[in-house]
Motif scaffolding. Structure first.
Motif, PDB file in Angstrom:
ATOM      1  N   UNK A   1       0.832  -1.204   0.000  1.00 33.93           N
ATOM      2  CA  UNK A   1       0.000   0.000   0.000  1.00 33.93           C
ATOM      3  C   UNK A   1       0.871   1.261   0.000  1.00 33.93           C
ATOM      4  N   UNK A   2       1.985   1.211   0.721  1.00 36.00           N
ATOM      5  CA  UNK A   2       2.898   2.359   0.745  1.00 36.00           C
ATOM      6  C   UNK A   2       3.482   2.616  -0.636  1.00 36.00           C
ATOM      7  N   UNK A   3       3.866   1.563  -1.336  1.00 35.93           N
ATOM      8  CA  UNK A   3       4.424   1.743  -2.678  1.00 35.93           C
ATOM      9  C   UNK A   3       3.376   2.307  -3.639  1.00 35.93           C
ATOM     10  N   UNK A   4       2.125   1.879  -3.467  1.00 38.63           N
ATOM     11  CA  UNK A   4       1.052   2.456  -4.281  1.00 38.63           C
ATOM     12  C   UNK A   4       0.916   3.952  -4.004  1.00 38.63           C
ATOM     13  N   UNK A   5       0.994   4.326  -2.716  1.00 38.00           N
ATOM     14  CA  UNK A   5       0.891   5.736  -2.352  1.00 38.00           C
ATOM     15  C   UNK A   5       2.077   6.527  -2.907  1.00 38.00           C
ATOM     16  N   UNK A   6       3.259   5.951  -2.863  1.00 41.09           N
ATOM     17  CA  UNK A   6       4.440   6.618  -3.388  1.00 41.09           C
ATOM     18  C   UNK A   6       4.339   6.822  -4.901  1.00 41.09           C
ATOM     19  N   UNK A   7       3.757   5.842  -5.588  1.00 45.00           N
ATOM     20  CA  UNK A   7       3.599   5.981  -7.040  1.00 45.00           C
ATOM     21  C   UNK A   7       2.600   7.074  -7.395  1.00 45.00           C
ATOM     22  N   UNK A   8       1.724   7.408  -6.438  1.00 47.67           N
ATOM     23  CA  UNK A   8       0.739   8.483  -6.652  1.00 47.67           C
ATOM     24  C   UNK A   8       1.203   9.798  -6.023  1.00 47.67           C
ATOM     25  N   UNK A   9       2.472   9.845  -5.601  1.00 41.68           N
ATOM     26  CA  UNK A   9       3.057  11.044  -4.969  1.00 41.68           C
ATOM     27  C   UNK A   9       2.272  11.454  -3.721  1.00 41.68           C
TER      28      UNK A   9
ATOM     29  N   UNK B   1      11.682   7.444   0.893  1.00 44.86           N
ATOM     30  CA  UNK B   1      10.847   8.631   1.081  1.00 44.86           C
ATOM     31  C   UNK B   1      11.684   9.825   1.543  1.00 44.86           C
ATOM     32  N   UNK B   2      12.590   9.569   2.502  1.00 44.04           N
ATOM     33  CA  UNK B   2      13.436  10.654   3.013  1.00 44.04           C
ATOM     34  C   UNK B   2      14.342  11.200   1.914  1.00 44.04           C
ATOM     35  N   UNK B   3      14.907  10.306   1.125  1.00 44.18           N
ATOM     36  CA  UNK B   3      15.796  10.736   0.041  1.00 44.18           C
ATOM     37  C   UNK B   3      15.027  11.537  -1.003  1.00 44.18           C
ATOM     38  N   UNK B   4      13.805  11.102  -1.301  1.00 46.58           N
ATOM     39  CA  UNK B   4      12.986  11.834  -2.272  1.00 46.58           C
ATOM     40  C   UNK B   4      12.645  13.221  -1.761  1.00 46.58           C
TER      41      UNK B   4
ATOM     42  N   UNK C   1       2.703  11.324   2.643  1.00 48.77           N
ATOM     43  CA  UNK C   1       2.113  11.221   3.979  1.00 48.77           C
ATOM     44  C   UNK C   1       1.382   9.891   4.149  1.00 48.77           C
ATOM     45  N   UNK C   2       0.619   9.524   3.125  1.00 53.44           N
ATOM     46  CA  UNK C   2      -0.097   8.246   3.181  1.00 53.44           C
ATOM     47  C   UNK C   2       0.897   7.082   3.228  1.00 53.44           C
ATOM     48  N   UNK C   3       1.976   7.204   2.472  1.00 59.44           N
ATOM     49  CA  UNK C   3       2.995   6.160   2.472  1.00 59.44           C
ATOM     50  C   UNK C   3       3.624   6.009   3.857  1.00 59.44           C
ATOM     51  N   UNK C   4       3.895   7.130   4.526  1.00 55.87           N
ATOM     52  CA  UNK C   4       4.455   7.081   5.882  1.00 55.87           C
ATOM     53  C   UNK C   4       3.520   6.341   6.833  1.00 55.87           C
ATOM     54  N   UNK C   5       2.234   6.602   6.729  1.00 55.66           N
ATOM     55  CA  UNK C   5       1.257   5.944   7.604  1.00 55.66           C
ATOM     56  C   UNK C   5       1.312   4.430   7.406  1.00 55.66           C
ATOM     57  N   UNK C   6       1.360   4.010   6.153  1.00 52.38           N
ATOM     58  CA  UNK C   6       1.383   2.570   5.856  1.00 52.38           C
ATOM     59  C   UNK C   6       2.681   1.929   6.338  1.00 52.38           C
ATOM     60  N   UNK C   7       3.800   2.627   6.168  1.00 47.75           N
ATOM     61  CA  UNK C   7       5.075   2.049   6.581  1.00 47.75           C
ATOM     62  C   UNK C   7       5.202   1.971   8.100  1.00 47.75           C
ATOM     63  N   UNK C   8       4.653   2.942   8.791  1.00 49.71           N
ATOM     64  CA  UNK C   8       4.630   2.856  10.254  1.00 49.71           C
ATOM     65  C   UNK C   8       3.735   1.716  10.711  1.00 49.71           C
TER      66      UNK C   8
END
Length: 391
Positions: A186-194, A223-226, A197-204
């Motif tokens: 789910x985090x990778x899906x959120x990252x692909x959609x830019x 995420x941090x590097x981006x 914040x949503x990606x951080x929630x999923x990874x936590x």
């Protein structure tokens, strides 16, 4: 007094007689049931025992045509059709079974489950899901949920997969690794959609489900590097060391990029050498060699692989040493060295692959989810290593 002491001697023959009569009745029942089965049934069974599935199917098709009342035989036939890949025939057989009014609840649930498996094999996941969802409220609930979990993974319906996995949790399997991986998907899906914040929630959430989830740390570093925060990226990637240092190999190149972005190229190289010294199995030999070649030149790279081979002798290390030696060898030695390097490359090709510890599937790229057996976290991050087992 005598009667009360010896009454059992008088009644013992009666008990034997009753047992003999019961056995005779059972034997007669078994013989009657056996005689009621068509002879072809046993012929088909013999084919199955001999592994002749195709011939068994031909026999059972004929039996079912003339003995429509044989419910168990139809179940067997449907299973054999599915096993042979004749999914349309398997589906029709199980649909016919479901249409029969005389089926009891157990048989009807079995027919539903078999039909759901047919649909899954055929890629008709929506139909399989509908049948399995109905079975969640029966005695076959756990079995149905296990298959539903497979359906949701095929459909990449990760939220539904998380819900089902949580329902399946018990003392034998807590599904923490799978749930963490679903959150990472789910985090990778959120990252692909830019949507960082949503990606951080999923990874936590992934780390909450499984604090040893190296993939979650890897993605947090991305995420941090981006976001332009190289320090945070390095911190996240280095945190993998406390989870499982072997996984550092998957982020090593990104770690060097982050150090370069900070203008600290030398520190990045020193870190790489430190990790390799501390964890000899870490799969970063090629990367370290490339780094030294680019920064310090051929001589330093050659000395590095020589020392590495002495301290940690491996076939890939020997291959790298010979490849390096080929660059500095006199011209008259190069033809023989080229032959040796080629033979060594052929011999060590298998050691350049990633292997699934569950089914043995091999691939040139790393997978968190095995494409063959669909298990999670079964690939070793060390190429050529086959010992990693599923959680």
């Amino acid at each position: 007094m005598l009667d009360s002491q010896y009454w059992w001697l008088i009644s013992l023959p009666a008990f034997f007689a009753l047992g003999w009569m019961a056995a005779r009745i059972d034997i007669k029942h078994v013989l009657s049931e056996t005689r009621s089965l068509p002879a072809a049934y046993f012929k088909g069974l013999n084919y199955l025992l001999n592994g002749e599935t195709n011939r068994a199917v031909d026999v059972y098709v004929e039996v079912a045509r003339h003995h429509a009342e044989t419910v168990e035989l139809q179940f067997t036939l449907g299973h054999l059709f599915r096993r042979r890949g004749e999914l349309e025939r398997a589906i029709r057989m199980h649909q016919k079974l479901l249409a029969r009014n005389e089926l009891n609840d157990v048989q009807r649930q079995q027919a539903q489950f078999e039909l759901a498996q047919d649909f899954m094999k055929a890629g008709l996941f929506d139909r399989a899901e509908a049948l399995l969802t109905e079975l969640q409220h029966t005695d076959n609930a756990r079995l149905a949920r296990t298959e539903l979990l497979a359906v949701y993974q095929q459909e990449k319906a990760w939220r539904k997969a998380i819900e089902i996995a949580q329902q399946l949790r018990d003392d034998s399997h807590n599904y923490q690794h799978e749930i963490a991986q679903f959150h990472c998907e789910l985090a990778e899906q959120a990252m692909s959609r830019s949507l960082p914040e949503e990606a951080h929630i999923e990874l936590n959430a992934a780390l909450s489900a499984n604090r040893q989830c190296a993939r979650a740390r890897s993605l947090l570093g991305d995420l941090a590097m981006a976001a332009g925060d190289a320090d945070e990226a390095i911190a996240q990637w280095l945190a993998i060391e406390s989870q499982d240092p072997d996984y550092l190999a998957l982020v090593a190149r990104r770690l060097l990029t982050a150090w370069d972005a900070k203008g600290k190229t030398t520190e990045g190289t020193h870190l790489l050498l430190r990790l390799l010294s501390q964890y000899p199995e870490l799969d970063v030999l090629d990367l370290t060699y490339e780094r030294l070649m680019a920064q310090k030149g051929l001589e330093d790279a050659y000395q590095f692989v020589r020392e590495r081979l002495r301290n940690h002798p491996t076939m890939p290390g020997l291959r790298r040493l010979l490849e390096t030696h080929l660059l500095i060898a006199p011209d008259d030695q190069k033809p023989e060295l080229e032959i040796i390097v080629k033979l060594l490359n052929d011999a060590t090709r298998e050691q350049s692959m990633y292997y699934c510890g569950s089914c043995g599937f091999k691939a040139r790229q790393y997978f968190w989810h095995c494409p063959a057996c669909a298990e999670w976290e079964t690939f070793s991050p060390v190429r050529g290593q086959r010992s990693r087992t599923p959680h």
